[in-house]
Design an enzyme around this catalytic site. Structure first.
Site, short mmCIF file in Angstrom:
data_model
loop_
_atom_site.label_atom_id
_atom_site.label_comp_id
_atom_site.label_asym_id
_atom_site.label_seq_id
_atom_site.Cartn_x
_atom_site.Cartn_y
_atom_site.Cartn_z
CD GLU A 201 -2.04 -10.31 4.70
OE1 GLU A 201 -1.53 -10.26 5.60
OE2 GLU A 201 -1.44 -10.91 3.73
CB CYS B 232 -3.78 -6.35 12.43
SG CYS B 232 -2.94 -5.83 11.01
#
Length: 479
Positions: free
Chosen positions: A223, A257
């Site tokens: 991720e 993010c």
């Protein structure tokens, strides 16, 4: 971590992880984590950890990132509680073997997919959402029946105490362990063979993790991050856009993010959007955002210095102030930004929003498509066809039209990147699937051997024709 029952400290130069990992692997091979009752008990205990220690979690997140209790709840604690609740509600269903269809050759057999745990899995969590990005994958790993090593950064005292001392008190320590440390400890840990690795962090470190995993042919979920674009069409209300973009750009001081890393819009929209953004920032954080209890701080001096350097790109239209002593960067909007400047070359990960002007939707899409595929992509327009065009002609891990962040609240949607922004998916059942080996199973009848004569030599044209017919209704590959 509690010192009860602790083994003596390892000798100088000895591997500090070897003995602990060996015991965890032995626990997995006893089969205890595969039992539905054990999985449910551990999930219930994890839920109690979140409930019992809410204040300590708030304090730790405030100490690390100056997060308000509101931000900690909606981006960390509540999301984790929802994941636990969903897994407990659906555990029995998720664990069931999935029956699949057969062809005429296997009509008397039983074909199904078994959801098998991988074994010992490693979850490496970052610092920006230290609870959410550790607990959410942990829920999936527990539900799938794995033993787990949680690797957290030795970053702040508050964070270390909550994770390393409190969490293990709620989990079976023969099956789960929290390990702390920086890059050196992570590198040493990655030398060991795990059955699955789940990593959240930067693409740079993701490459290191993937290379280490490749030595053992260990499957991974990565991720990662990247530069998430946000296209703003001329046909929209600038204040509505500004409210939504400012909220999720400056949430957690921009250290997210999936936050928009830059805005693409026309020169005309930029002139309308800048004052709208200024208005939103003032309403959210007051005339002096530095005194606002709702604006976080940069994690450390290293990242502060990096962000301070990015303030020199383009021209500051809103904000731009900084205070090294407080690690404070004001909510900032940059205009006249060139694609070649540093702020457009690296993920910002801070409260800075560059605006880049384009002449058309086509130019905006071309701009996005010549860059690496992002973790998230956003488009704003009152014209649904414009949003659908952006969706159809681009690629990203996730997409949100006329909003931001909110897709992250849905456990029904998978979360993950594509290409440079990562691989693999999790959240909700996707987490369970990620940590499960989808084992293909066929149980054939031990008798009625005469039916198998069709597939045995000597072969003939007649047998070949009959086999083609028997297998024709279902795709089948014989290796």
């Amino acid at each position: 971590m509690s010192t009860k029952g602790k083994n003596p400290e390892p000798e100088q130069g000895a591997d500090p992880f070897e003995e602990k990992l060996r015991r965890l692997k032995e626990s997995f091979h006893t089969g205890k984590t595969k039992l539905a009752r054990f999985r449910a008990e551990q999930l219930q205990s994890l839920g109690r950890f979140l409930q019992d220690n809410t204040k300590q979690l708030h304090d730790a997140l405030a100490g690390d990132l100056s997060k308000s209790a509101f931000e900690s709840d909606i981006s960390e604690i509540i999301l984790c509680q929802n994941e636990v609740g969903l897994a407990l509600k659906n555990l029995q269903t998720w664990m069931k073997d999935e029956t699949v269809s057969t062809n005429l050759l296997t009509k008397m057999s039983s074909a199904f997919i078994q959801k098998e745990p991988f074994g010992l899995v490693l979850i490496i969590a970052p610092w920006n959402y230290p609870l959410n990005l550790m607990i959410t994958p942990l829920v999936g790993a527990i539900a799938a029946g794995n033993c787990v090593v949680l690797k957290a950064l030795r970053n702040k005292q508050e964070h270390r105490e909550v994770l390393a001392e409190l969490l293990p008190q709620y989990l079976d320590q023969s099956c789960f362990a929290v390990m702390l440390g920086g890059p050196e400890e992570t590198g040493q840990l990655l030398k060991h063979k795990f059955d699955y690795i789940f990593f959240t962090g930067s693409p740079r470190v993701g490459k290191i993790v993937m290379a280490a995993a490749a030595k053992h042919l260990t499957p991974v979920t990565l991720e990662l991050g990247g530069k998430n674009p946000c296209y703003v069409d001329d046909n929209c209300d600038p204040q509505t856009v500004a409210n939504r973009v400012a909220w999720f750009r400056y949430f957690n001081a921009g250290q997210t993010c999936v936050a928009p890393d830059y805005v693409l819009c026309s020169q005309e929209m930029q002139e309308r959007l800048v004052p709208a953004l200024q208005n939103a920032i003032t309403r959210f954080y007051g005339d002096n955002p530095q005194t606002s209890p709702n604006l976080g701080r940069i994690i450390n001096q290293k990242h502060f210095k990096r962000l301070q350097g990015l303030l020199g790109c383009g021209r500051v239209a809103v904000g731009g102030q900084s205070d090294e002593g407080e690690r404070y960067i004001a909510p900032t909007v940059l205009v006249d930004v060139q694609e070649t400047e540093p702020v457009m070359q690296e993920e910002i990960f801070g409260p800075i929003l560059p605006l880049v002007t384009v002449r058309s939707l086509d130019e905006a899409i071309e701009f996005m498509n010549r860059r690496e595929k992002p973790l998230a992509l956003y488009a704003y327009s009152n014209n649904a066809q414009v949003v659908k065009q952006v969706l159809a002609r681009t690629s990203s891990g996730s997409f949100c039209g006329n909003d931001g962040f909110m897709h992250m609240t849905l456990s029904s949607l998978p979360f993950g990147g594509v290409g440079w922004s990562g691989m693999g998916r999790y959240h909700g059942k996707f987490s369970f699937d990620t940590f499960s080996n989808q084992r293909a199973c066929l149980l054939s009848c031990p008798g009625m051997e005469k039916l198998n004569d069709l597939r045995y030599p000597p072969y003939s044209a007649c047998k070949q024709q009959l086999l083609r017919w028997a297998m024709g209704s279902h795709s089948c590959t014989i290796l």
